[in-house]
Scaffold this motif. Structure first.
Motif, PDB file in Angstrom:
ATOM      1  N   GLU A  42       0.337  -1.233   0.297  1.00 30.56           N
ATOM      2  CA  GLU A  42       0.156   0.246   0.060  1.00 30.56           C
ATOM      3  C   GLU A  42       0.601   1.172   0.045  1.00 30.56           C
ATOM      4  OE1 GLU A  42      -3.428   2.407  -0.578  1.00 30.56           O
ATOM      5  OE2 GLU A  42      -3.646   0.257  -0.268  1.00 30.56           O
ATOM      6  N   ALA A  43       2.104   1.302   0.438  1.00 30.44           N
ATOM      7  CA  ALA A  43       2.685   2.336   1.236  1.00 30.44           C
ATOM      8  C   ALA A  43       3.516   2.595  -0.407  1.00 30.44           C
ATOM      9  CB  ALA A  43       4.122   1.954   1.967  1.00 30.44           C
ATOM     10  N   LEU A  44       3.848   1.515  -0.964  1.00 30.88           N
ATOM     11  CA  LEU A  44       4.679   1.581  -2.816  1.00 30.88           C
ATOM     12  C   LEU A  44       3.155   2.215  -3.407  1.00 30.88           C
ATOM     13  CD1 LEU A  44       7.239   0.808  -2.903  1.00 30.88           C
ATOM     14  CD2 LEU A  44       6.372  -0.991  -3.904  1.00 30.88           C
ATOM     15  N   ALA A  45       2.310   1.521  -3.332  1.00 32.50           N
ATOM     16  CA  ALA A  45       1.059   2.590  -3.944  1.00 32.50           C
ATOM     17  C   ALA A  45       0.856   3.825  -4.050  1.00 32.50           C
ATOM     18  CB  ALA A  45       0.273   2.124  -4.114  1.00 32.50           C
ATOM     19  N   ARG A  46       0.529   4.761  -2.581  1.00 32.22           N
ATOM     20  CA  ARG A  46       1.116   5.826  -2.521  1.00 32.22           C
ATOM     21  C   ARG A  46       1.825   6.213  -2.847  1.00 32.22           C
ATOM     22  NH1 ARG A  46      -2.187   6.664   3.437  1.00 32.22           N
ATOM     23  NH2 ARG A  46      -3.646   4.720   3.031  1.00 32.22           N
ATOM     24  N   LEU A  47       3.213   5.726  -3.138  1.00 30.71           N
ATOM     25  CA  LEU A  47       5.033   6.799  -3.506  1.00 30.71           C
ATOM     26  C   LEU A  47       4.351   6.709  -5.037  1.00 30.71           C
ATOM     27  CD1 LEU A  47       7.148   4.651  -1.209  1.00 30.71           C
ATOM     28  CD2 LEU A  47       6.279   7.413  -1.043  1.00 30.71           C
ATOM     29  N   LYS A  48       4.359   5.586  -5.240  1.00 27.37           N
ATOM     30  CA  LYS A  48       3.826   5.852  -7.126  1.00 27.37           C
ATOM     31  C   LYS A  48       2.467   6.628  -7.338  1.00 27.37           C
ATOM     32  CE  LYS A  48       3.615   2.931 -10.988  1.00 27.37           C
ATOM     33  NZ  LYS A  48       2.977   1.565 -11.813  1.00 27.37           N
ATOM     34  N   ALA A  49       1.773   7.047  -6.829  1.00 29.12           N
ATOM     35  CA  ALA A  49       0.851   7.537  -7.381  1.00 29.12           C
ATOM     36  C   ALA A  49       1.468   9.134  -7.135  1.00 29.12           C
ATOM     37  CB  ALA A  49      -0.364   7.510  -6.206  1.00 29.12           C
ATOM     38  N   GLU A  50       2.035   9.491  -5.991  1.00 31.62           N
ATOM     39  CA  GLU A  50       3.299  10.901  -5.539  1.00 31.62           C
ATOM     40  C   GLU A  50       3.642  11.167  -6.862  1.00 31.62           C
ATOM     41  OE1 GLU A  50       4.349  11.793  -2.033  1.00 31.62           O
ATOM     42  OE2 GLU A  50       2.166  10.022  -0.763  1.00 31.62           O
ATOM     43  N   GLY A  51       4.515  10.415  -7.442  1.00 35.75           N
ATOM     44  CA  GLY A  51       4.892  10.626  -8.486  1.00 35.75           C
ATOM     45  C   GLY A  51       6.457  10.024  -8.425  1.00 35.75           C
ATOM     46  N   ILE A  52       6.486   9.296  -7.036  1.00 36.73           N
ATOM     47  CA  ILE A  52       8.100   8.576  -6.421  1.00 36.73           C
ATOM     48  C   ILE A  52       8.204   7.301  -7.213  1.00 36.73           C
ATOM     49  CG2 ILE A  52       9.073   8.063  -4.919  1.00 36.73           C
ATOM     50  CD1 ILE A  52       8.099  10.474  -2.924  1.00 36.73           C
ATOM     51  N   SER A  53       8.411   7.628  -8.328  1.00 45.53           N
ATOM     52  CA  SER A  53       8.338   6.186  -9.443  1.00 45.53           C
ATOM     53  C   SER A  53       9.920   4.760  -9.504  1.00 45.53           C
ATOM     54  CB  SER A  53       8.143   6.424 -10.779  1.00 45.53           C
ATOM     55  OG  SER A  53       9.019   7.381 -10.870  1.00 45.53           O
ATOM     56  N   ASN A  54      10.703   5.363  -8.426  1.00 46.90           N
ATOM     57  CA  ASN A  54      11.980   5.122  -8.842  1.00 46.90           C
ATOM     58  C   ASN A  54      11.941   3.883  -7.197  1.00 46.90           C
ATOM     59  OD1 ASN A  54      12.454   6.904  -6.834  1.00 46.90           O
ATOM     60  ND2 ASN A  54      14.786   6.548  -6.984  1.00 46.90           N
ATOM     61  N   ARG A  80       5.899  -4.343 -11.555  1.00 46.34           N
ATOM     62  CA  ARG A  80       6.804  -4.450 -11.861  1.00 46.34           C
ATOM     63  C   ARG A  80       7.620  -3.965 -10.500  1.00 46.34           C
ATOM     64  NH1 ARG A  80       7.011  -0.558 -16.784  1.00 46.34           N
ATOM     65  NH2 ARG A  80      10.063  -0.857 -17.047  1.00 46.34           N
ATOM     66  N   GLU A  81       7.531  -3.250  -9.957  1.00 47.44           N
ATOM     67  CA  GLU A  81       7.706  -2.390  -8.813  1.00 47.44           C
ATOM     68  C   GLU A  81       8.312  -3.538  -7.731  1.00 47.44           C
ATOM     69  OE1 GLU A  81       5.917   0.606 -11.058  1.00 47.44           O
ATOM     70  OE2 GLU A  81       5.131  -1.489 -10.352  1.00 47.44           O
ATOM     71  N   VAL A  82       7.440  -4.497  -7.233  1.00 45.90           N
ATOM     72  CA  VAL A  82       7.474  -5.691  -6.268  1.00 45.90           C
ATOM     73  C   VAL A  82       7.538  -6.567  -6.879  1.00 45.90           C
ATOM     74  CG1 VAL A  82       6.150  -6.890  -4.840  1.00 45.90           C
ATOM     75  CG2 VAL A  82       4.835  -4.476  -4.716  1.00 45.90           C
ATOM     76  N   LEU A  83       8.923  -7.487  -6.928  1.00 46.54           N
ATOM     77  CA  LEU A  83       9.963  -8.392  -6.965  1.00 46.54           C
ATOM     78  C   LEU A  83       9.431  -9.461  -5.647  1.00 46.54           C
ATOM     79  CD1 LEU A  83      12.642  -7.132  -8.441  1.00 46.54           C
ATOM     80  CD2 LEU A  83      11.067  -7.423  -9.688  1.00 46.54           C
ATOM     81  N   PRO A 148       2.173   0.484  14.075  1.00 47.01           N
ATOM     82  CA  PRO A 148       1.975  -0.611  13.755  1.00 47.01           C
ATOM     83  C   PRO A 148       0.480  -0.450  12.371  1.00 47.01           C
ATOM     84  CG  PRO A 148       2.228  -1.497  15.429  1.00 47.01           C
ATOM     85  CD  PRO A 148       2.752   0.020  15.495  1.00 47.01           C
ATOM     86  N   GLY A 149       0.660  -0.917  11.401  1.00 45.81           N
ATOM     87  CA  GLY A 149      -0.348  -0.523   9.614  1.00 45.81           C
ATOM     88  C   GLY A 149      -0.909   0.650  10.087  1.00 45.81           C
ATOM     89  N   ASN A 150       0.766   1.698   9.929  1.00 42.66           N
ATOM     90  CA  ASN A 150       0.481   3.650  10.044  1.00 42.66           C
ATOM     91  C   ASN A 150       0.922   2.640   8.327  1.00 42.66           C
ATOM     92  OD1 ASN A 150       0.481   5.776   9.656  1.00 42.66           O
ATOM     93  ND2 ASN A 150       0.319   6.208  11.825  1.00 42.66           N
ATOM     94  N   VAL A 151       0.280   2.730   7.425  1.00 46.81           N
ATOM     95  CA  VAL A 151       0.606   3.816   6.108  1.00 46.81           C
ATOM     96  C   VAL A 151       0.986   4.487   5.620  1.00 46.81           C
ATOM     97  CG1 VAL A 151       0.592   3.431   3.518  1.00 46.81           C
ATOM     98  CG2 VAL A 151      -1.211   1.500   5.125  1.00 46.81           C
ATOM     99  N   ASP A 152       0.275   5.415   6.817  1.00 46.63           N
ATOM    100  CA  ASP A 152       1.016   7.503   6.044  1.00 46.63           C
ATOM    101  C   ASP A 152       2.447   7.305   6.894  1.00 46.63           C
ATOM    102  OD1 ASP A 152      -1.308   8.046   4.963  1.00 46.63           O
ATOM    103  OD2 ASP A 152      -1.899   8.789   7.074  1.00 46.63           O
ATOM    104  N   ALA A 153       2.234   7.180   8.079  1.00 48.54           N
ATOM    105  CA  ALA A 153       4.164   7.108   8.630  1.00 48.54           C
ATOM    106  C   ALA A 153       5.070   6.412   8.196  1.00 48.54           C
ATOM    107  CB  ALA A 153       4.130   6.483  10.780  1.00 48.54           C
ATOM    108  N   PHE A 154       4.403   4.828   7.857  1.00 46.21           N
ATOM    109  CA  PHE A 154       5.243   4.306   6.263  1.00 46.21           C
ATOM    110  C   PHE A 154       5.748   4.797   5.435  1.00 46.21           C
ATOM    111  CE2 PHE A 154       6.439  -0.054   4.233  1.00 46.21           C
ATOM    112  CZ  PHE A 154       7.618   0.212   4.622  1.00 46.21           C
ATOM    113  N   CYS A 155       5.524   5.433   4.580  1.00 41.10           N
ATOM    114  CA  CYS A 155       5.337   6.298   3.417  1.00 41.10           C
ATOM    115  C   CYS A 155       6.372   7.757   3.800  1.00 41.10           C
ATOM    116  CB  CYS A 155       4.157   7.137   3.147  1.00 41.10           C
ATOM    117  SG  CYS A 155       3.015   5.751   2.231  1.00 41.10           S
TER     118      CYS A 155
END
Length: 192
Positions: A42-54, A80-83, A148-155
């Motif tokens: 979920e954090a990865l999806a949010r980062l990608k949505a914010e334009g952080i694509s690397n 492509r982002e999760v292996l 735990p479970g806090n996607v905002d803090a993780f991002c």
């Protein structure tokens, strides 16, 4: 010595087809509900949505939630982002390829050997504030502790380490120093 970055080949990123500019986040361990892998995705999806694509995520391990997690990755459009690397017996080599180690446990994690191994390999750790994890990861020094479970803090933690490579590097070095001071067999035998 096994988890010493000086003794481990630096070739897995090339083998996986990763680019030099990729920030690689890794998770190693059983794929179970309590390990919080969905929050990592979920954090990865949010980062990608914010334009952080690397950012690329490497997940090592197998477990009862593996097929559900793979379906969740597909649903988020992150194939492509999760292996998924499955079971590996070359964990030091995997850790050498990482920029950040993620430990997103939701319930009690008594003592995380995975976090200690990552720190020994000079990889900063983002981990949840549960069980014995805060005793292993020194918040702000060897990594970042999040609820735990806090996607905002993780991002926010991921973005902070991406935007501050010198801090990321320093946390990695501090992690190895901490492991050598507190978590070797020799030092624990002496303490006992």
């Amino acid at each position: 010595d096994i988890f010493n970055p000086q003794n481990v080949p630096d070739d897995l990123r090339n083998e996986l087809g990763l680019e030099k500019e990729n920030i690689v986040i890794g998770s190693i361990g059983a794929i179970e509900k309590d390990k919080g892998h969905r929050y990592l995705v979920e954090a990865l999806a949010r980062l990608k949505a914010e334009g952080i694509s690397n950012v690329v995520c490497v997940i090592c391990g197998t477990g009862p939630q593996e097929s559900d997690l793979k379906e969740f990755v597909r649903a988020k459009g992150l194939e492509r982002e999760v292996l998924f690397l499955g079971f590996r017996d070359d964990i030091p080599r995997v850790l050498k390829a990482l920029d950040i180690f993620a430990l997103m446990s939701l319930t009690i994690e008594s003592f995380s050997m995975a976090a200690v191994e990552a720190m020994a390999m000079e990889v900063p750790v983002i981990a949840t504030n549960t069980g014995g994890i805060p005793e292993v990861v020194d918040d702000g020094k060897t990594g970042i502790i999040v609820p735990p479970g806090n996607v905002d803090a993780f991002c926010e933690a991921i973005k902070y380490l991406i935007q501050n490579p010198e801090i990321r590097f320093r946390m990695g070095q501090s992690g190895r120093v901490m492991v050598l001071e507190r978590f070797t067999i020799e030092s624990n035998v002496r303490k006992t």
